[in-house]
Design a protein around this motif. Structure first.
Motif, PDB file in Angstrom:
ATOM      1  N   ILE A 236       0.831  -1.205   0.000  1.00  0.00           N
ATOM      2  CA  ILE A 236       0.000   0.000   0.000  1.00  0.00           C
ATOM      3  C   ILE A 236       0.866   1.255   0.000  1.00  0.00           C
ATOM      4  O   ILE A 236       0.617   2.211  -0.762  1.00  0.00           O
ATOM      5  N   ASP A 237       1.909   1.276   0.820  1.00  0.00           N
ATOM      6  CA  ASP A 237       2.770   2.456   0.891  1.00  0.00           C
ATOM      7  C   ASP A 237       3.501   2.701  -0.424  1.00  0.00           C
ATOM      8  O   ASP A 237       3.650   3.853  -0.852  1.00  0.00           O
ATOM      9  N   ARG A 238       3.949   1.636  -1.079  1.00  0.00           N
ATOM     10  CA  ARG A 238       4.764   1.793  -2.286  1.00  0.00           C
ATOM     11  C   ARG A 238       3.923   2.099  -3.518  1.00  0.00           C
ATOM     12  O   ARG A 238       4.346   2.851  -4.406  1.00  0.00           O
ATOM     13  N   HIS A 239       2.725   1.516  -3.588  1.00  0.00           N
ATOM     14  CA  HIS A 239       1.931   1.623  -4.799  1.00  0.00           C
ATOM     15  C   HIS A 239       0.911   2.758  -4.774  1.00  0.00           C
ATOM     16  O   HIS A 239       0.399   3.128  -5.831  1.00  0.00           O
ATOM     17  N   SER A 240       0.612   3.304  -3.606  1.00  0.00           N
ATOM     18  CA  SER A 240      -0.424   4.339  -3.525  1.00  0.00           C
ATOM     19  C   SER A 240      -0.143   5.543  -4.424  1.00  0.00           C
ATOM     20  O   SER A 240      -1.047   6.015  -5.117  1.00  0.00           O
ATOM     21  N   PRO A 241       1.096   6.081  -4.466  1.00  0.00           N
ATOM     22  CA  PRO A 241       1.321   7.237  -5.350  1.00  0.00           C
ATOM     23  C   PRO A 241       1.112   6.925  -6.829  1.00  0.00           C
ATOM     24  O   PRO A 241       0.759   7.812  -7.605  1.00  0.00           O
ATOM     25  N   TRP A 242       1.312   5.664  -7.226  1.00  0.00           N
ATOM     26  CA  TRP A 242       1.192   5.328  -8.645  1.00  0.00           C
ATOM     27  C   TRP A 242      -0.260   5.126  -9.061  1.00  0.00           C
ATOM     28  O   TRP A 242      -0.572   5.183 -10.260  1.00  0.00           O
ATOM     29  N   LEU A 243      -1.150   4.845  -8.105  1.00  0.00           N
ATOM     30  CA  LEU A 243      -2.571   4.749  -8.432  1.00  0.00           C
ATOM     31  C   LEU A 243      -3.232   6.113  -8.508  1.00  0.00           C
ATOM     32  O   LEU A 243      -4.352   6.228  -9.006  1.00  0.00           O
ATOM     33  N   ALA A 244      -2.564   7.127  -8.014  1.00  0.00           N
ATOM     34  CA  ALA A 244      -3.172   8.455  -7.913  1.00  0.00           C
ATOM     35  C   ALA A 244      -3.395   9.065  -9.291  1.00  0.00           C
ATOM     36  O   ALA A 244      -2.764   8.686 -10.284  1.00  0.00           O
ATOM     37  N   LEU A 245      -4.317  10.004  -9.328  1.00  0.00           N
ATOM     38  CA  LEU A 245      -4.589  10.755 -10.549  1.00  0.00           C
ATOM     39  C   LEU A 245      -3.385  11.628 -10.868  1.00  0.00           C
ATOM     40  O   LEU A 245      -2.990  12.473 -10.068  1.00  0.00           O
ATOM     41  N   GLN A 246      -2.786  11.392 -12.028  1.00  0.00           N
ATOM     42  CA  GLN A 246      -1.572  12.125 -12.389  1.00  0.00           C
ATOM     43  C   GLN A 246      -1.911  13.541 -12.844  1.00  0.00           C
ATOM     44  O   GLN A 246      -2.961  13.773 -13.440  1.00  0.00           O
ATOM     45  N   PRO A 247      -1.038  14.514 -12.559  1.00  0.00           N
ATOM     46  CA  PRO A 247      -1.298  15.903 -12.998  1.00  0.00           C
ATOM     47  C   PRO A 247      -1.392  15.993 -14.514  1.00  0.00           C
ATOM     48  O   PRO A 247      -0.727  15.255 -15.245  1.00  0.00           O
ATOM     49  N   ARG A 248      -2.255  16.894 -14.957  1.00  0.00           N
ATOM     50  CA  ARG A 248      -2.432  17.080 -16.401  1.00  0.00           C
ATOM     51  C   ARG A 248      -1.208  17.764 -17.005  1.00  0.00           C
ATOM     52  O   ARG A 248      -0.670  18.708 -16.432  1.00  0.00           O
ATOM     53  N   ARG A 249      -0.754  17.260 -18.152  1.00  0.00           N
ATOM     54  CA  ARG A 249       0.377  17.872 -18.834  1.00  0.00           C
ATOM     55  C   ARG A 249      -0.009  19.218 -19.446  1.00  0.00           C
ATOM     56  O   ARG A 249       0.785  20.143 -19.477  1.00  0.00           O
ATOM     57  N   ARG A 250      -1.226  19.306 -19.972  1.00  0.00           N
ATOM     58  CA  ARG A 250      -1.689  20.550 -20.578  1.00  0.00           C
ATOM     59  C   ARG A 250      -2.638  21.265 -19.633  1.00  0.00           C
ATOM     60  O   ARG A 250      -3.539  20.658 -19.081  1.00  0.00           O
ATOM     61  N   ARG A 251      -2.428  22.537 -19.471  1.00  0.00           N
ATOM     62  CA  ARG A 251      -3.291  23.333 -18.604  1.00  0.00           C
ATOM     63  C   ARG A 251      -4.621  23.583 -19.308  1.00  0.00           C
ATOM     64  O   ARG A 251      -4.692  23.606 -20.541  1.00  0.00           O
ATOM     65  N   PRO A 252      -5.698  23.744 -18.556  1.00  0.00           N
ATOM     66  CA  PRO A 252      -7.001  23.973 -19.193  1.00  0.00           C
ATOM     67  C   PRO A 252      -7.032  25.264 -19.989  1.00  0.00           C
ATOM     68  O   PRO A 252      -6.327  26.232 -19.666  1.00  0.00           O
ATOM     69  N   LYS A 253      -7.850  25.293 -21.013  1.00  0.00           N
ATOM     70  CA  LYS A 253      -7.965  26.460 -21.873  1.00  0.00           C
ATOM     71  C   LYS A 253      -8.918  27.483 -21.253  1.00  0.00           C
ATOM     72  O   LYS A 253      -9.628  27.209 -20.297  1.00  0.00           O
ATOM     73  N   ARG A 254      -8.958  28.652 -21.849  1.00  0.00           N
ATOM     74  CA  ARG A 254      -9.798  29.730 -21.328  1.00  0.00           C
ATOM     75  C   ARG A 254     -11.287  29.390 -21.392  1.00  0.00           C
ATOM     76  O   ARG A 254     -12.066  29.805 -20.534  1.00  0.00           O
ATOM     77  N   ASN A 255     -11.682  28.662 -22.434  1.00  0.00           N
ATOM     78  CA  ASN A 255     -13.111  28.362 -22.596  1.00  0.00           C
ATOM     79  C   ASN A 255     -13.531  27.089 -21.889  1.00  0.00           C
ATOM     80  O   ASN A 255     -14.688  26.668 -22.011  1.00  0.00           O
ATOM     81  N   ASP A 256     -12.640  26.432 -21.163  1.00  0.00           N
ATOM     82  CA  ASP A 256     -13.013  25.254 -20.387  1.00  0.00           C
ATOM     83  C   ASP A 256     -13.776  25.678 -19.132  1.00  0.00           C
ATOM     84  O   ASP A 256     -13.463  26.703 -18.524  1.00  0.00           O
ATOM     85  N   VAL A 257     -14.759  24.874 -18.748  1.00  0.00           N
ATOM     86  CA  VAL A 257     -15.561  25.155 -17.555  1.00  0.00           C
ATOM     87  C   VAL A 257     -15.300  24.069 -16.526  1.00  0.00           C
ATOM     88  O   VAL A 257     -15.487  22.874 -16.809  1.00  0.00           O
ATOM     89  N   LEU A 258     -14.866  24.464 -15.359  1.00  0.00           N
ATOM     90  CA  LEU A 258     -14.583  23.556 -14.259  1.00  0.00           C
ATOM     91  C   LEU A 258     -15.500  23.879 -13.086  1.00  0.00           C
ATOM     92  O   LEU A 258     -15.984  25.004 -12.960  1.00  0.00           O
ATOM     93  N   ILE A 259     -15.731  22.895 -12.245  1.00  0.00           N
ATOM     94  CA  ILE A 259     -16.538  23.068 -11.031  1.00  0.00           C
ATOM     95  C   ILE A 259     -15.699  22.636  -9.843  1.00  0.00           C
ATOM     96  O   ILE A 259     -15.121  21.545  -9.845  1.00  0.00           O
ATOM     97  N   ALA A 260     -15.627  23.480  -8.834  1.00  0.00           N
ATOM     98  CA  ALA A 260     -14.814  23.207  -7.654  1.00  0.00           C
ATOM     99  C   ALA A 260     -15.690  23.152  -6.409  1.00  0.00           C
ATOM    100  O   ALA A 260     -16.674  23.892  -6.291  1.00  0.00           O
ATOM    101  N   ASP A 261     -15.310  22.288  -5.497  1.00  0.00           N
ATOM    102  CA  ASP A 261     -15.988  22.211  -4.202  1.00  0.00           C
ATOM    103  C   ASP A 261     -15.094  21.432  -3.257  1.00  0.00           C
ATOM    104  O   ASP A 261     -14.169  20.716  -3.682  1.00  0.00           O
ATOM    105  N   GLY A 262     -15.359  21.558  -1.980  1.00  0.00           N
ATOM    106  CA  GLY A 262     -14.592  20.847  -0.973  1.00  0.00           C
ATOM    107  C   GLY A 262     -15.437  19.807  -0.273  1.00  0.00           C
ATOM    108  O   GLY A 262     -16.657  19.957  -0.146  1.00  0.00           O
TER     109      GLY A 262
END
Length: 261
Positions: free
Chosen positions: A86-112
């Protein structure tokens, strides 16, 4: 004796929450991310389980929130070996950061969302009457898939502060971000409010807020689906483990719906 194996597709669907095709995608993503550190032919002591069984173990841990002592006999290894996997493999299962940043016309929704956490260094008494951490999640409005997960902050931290300090706001780039009224002072678009002395909102403002609420409801639906992985109901991981667990759940959530960001 190993009881559960990734060779059984019915085990994968029940204990990982993924179909066989989606689970194979997850294994390939872990292999690409981990590289030679996780393959069988790496230098040093070999793993007692295959890579797909190790991925299933971590996914099952997140899905069921069983203890390591409970998982050990199911995979035919010791509880200490379960902890190392679990300790060794957990970082590799994680959602990897996007290589390309979102464009101006992209719509995102944020919440906590509040995740009950045992580690008091990243948790604080919260409005759910438990020690929790505030995790900021950003989704794409069109696909309803998780785009980014912020680093954990104490649960008593307001969303407007957590959005910036967790790194979620920076990940959004210059895209349009929709959020609720708790994100005042950020770059997010929040519902319209009455001005001092104004008795009620104008009709067009009410219509705007109604469409705003319908869009924001999508992130609540994502939270409901993500919390079918029970690790987000009572996380026993320490330090960065809470972040890796949430990111891995986000990754598996995206795969379960047949999309790849």
């Amino acid at each position: 004796m190993q009881v559960i194996s990734a060779d059984r597709h019915d085990f994968v669907e029940v204990f990982a929450g993924l179909g066989p095709m989606h689970f194979r995608r997850l294994v390939r993503a872990v292999e690409r991310a981990g590289g030679r550190e996780l393959v069988v032919g790496r230098p040093g002591r070999p793993w007692s389980l295959s890579l797909q069984d190790r991925v299933l173990l971590v996914a099952m841990y997140y899905r069921t929130n069983l203890t390591m002592r409970q998982l050990a006999p199911l995979f035919g290894i010791s509880s200490a070996a379960v902890g190392r996997v679990i300790d060794r493999h957990s970082p590799w299962l994680a959602l990897q950061p996007r290589r390309r940043r979102p464009k101006r016309n992209d719509v995102l929704i944020a919440d906590g969302t509040l995740v009950p956490t045992r580690d008091r260094t990243v948790a604080a008494p919260s409005r759910n009457y438990r020690y929790s951490t505030n995790l900021q999640v950003v989704i794409k409005a069109d696909t309803r898939l998780v785009f980014a997960v912020g680093h954990p902050v104490p649960g008593n931290c307001n969303d407007c502060i957590a959005f910036g300090t967790s790194g979620a706001e920076a990940a959004c780039g210059q895209a349009f971000v929709v959020a609720d009224g708790g994100y005042r002072g950020t770059t997010a678009i929040i519902p319209l409010r009455r001005k001092p002395g104004q008795q009620q909102l104008l009709p067009w403002q009410e219509a705007h807020n109604a469409s705003h609420r319908r869009m924001r409801a999508r992130v609540e639906h994502v939270f409901a689906r993500m919390k079918t992985w029970k690790i987000l109901r009572d996380c026993r991981r320490r330090g960065h483990g809470v972040f890796w667990a949430t990111s891995a759940v986000a990754h598996m959530h995206n795969l379960a719906y047949g999309w790849s960001l």
